[in-house]
Enzyme design. Sequence first.
Site, PDB file in Angstrom:
ATOM      1  N   GLY A 121      -7.756  -0.437 -11.957  1.00  0.00           N
ATOM      2  CA  GLY A 121      -8.002  -1.088 -13.383  1.00  0.00           C
ATOM      3  C   GLY A 121      -7.072  -0.593 -14.176  1.00  0.00           C
ATOM      4  O   GLY A 121      -6.513   0.475 -14.567  1.00  0.00           O
ATOM      5  N   TYR A 122      -6.833  -1.560 -15.255  1.00  0.00           N
ATOM      6  CA  TYR A 122      -5.762  -1.522 -16.054  1.00  0.00           C
ATOM      7  C   TYR A 122      -6.739  -1.688 -17.452  1.00  0.00           C
ATOM      8  O   TYR A 122      -7.462  -2.640 -17.896  1.00  0.00           O
ATOM      9  CB  TYR A 122      -5.152  -2.827 -16.241  1.00  0.00           C
ATOM     10  CG  TYR A 122      -3.968  -2.835 -14.952  1.00  0.00           C
ATOM     11  CD1 TYR A 122      -2.837  -2.113 -14.910  1.00  0.00           C
ATOM     12  CD2 TYR A 122      -4.509  -2.927 -13.608  1.00  0.00           C
ATOM     13  CE1 TYR A 122      -1.975  -1.822 -14.065  1.00  0.00           C
ATOM     14  CE2 TYR A 122      -3.575  -2.802 -12.471  1.00  0.00           C
ATOM     15  CZ  TYR A 122      -2.499  -2.118 -12.659  1.00  0.00           C
ATOM     16  OH  TYR A 122      -1.626  -2.014 -11.701  1.00  0.00           O
TER      17      TYR A 122
END
Length: 155
Positions: free
Chosen positions: A29-30
Amino acid sequence: MAQEIERKFLISGDGWRSNVQSSSRLQQGYLSTSAKATVRVRIYDDREAVLTLKGKPEGIARAEFEYAIPLEDARELMEMARPNVIEKRRYKVPFEAHTWEVDVFEGHHAGLILAEVEMASTDEHVHLPDWLGREVSDDDRYANASLSRNPGIPS
């Protein structure tokens, strides 16, 4: 400074599958993506996790700092990253002097398969396996951070 130097390619065939050494399921996830830096959380096989900070790319190189973090922290960070999360299975595929990482994407990017090779220097010679397709090292659409923001396969 910690540095990542890698080239990235599309895959053109299944020839890589016969040499797979190992595989892992990745969820990443960013938390932040900007022109200066990217902050990513990654969970491997739901057993271990890392937090990674990447600097602005300069060609095929960029600063990279990676730190092991507790799995529970990673799960909470992953929730904070939603919807900018990608899922994939990563295969380690040795070929000559390098081990390639072949990513088979799932979910919103199902059907996309990319191969990456990390190098010690920007001018290091890498023998390319015949199962590689077009190089996309300089095509930001294939960067994982970009993929996390854009469902589907780039055209």
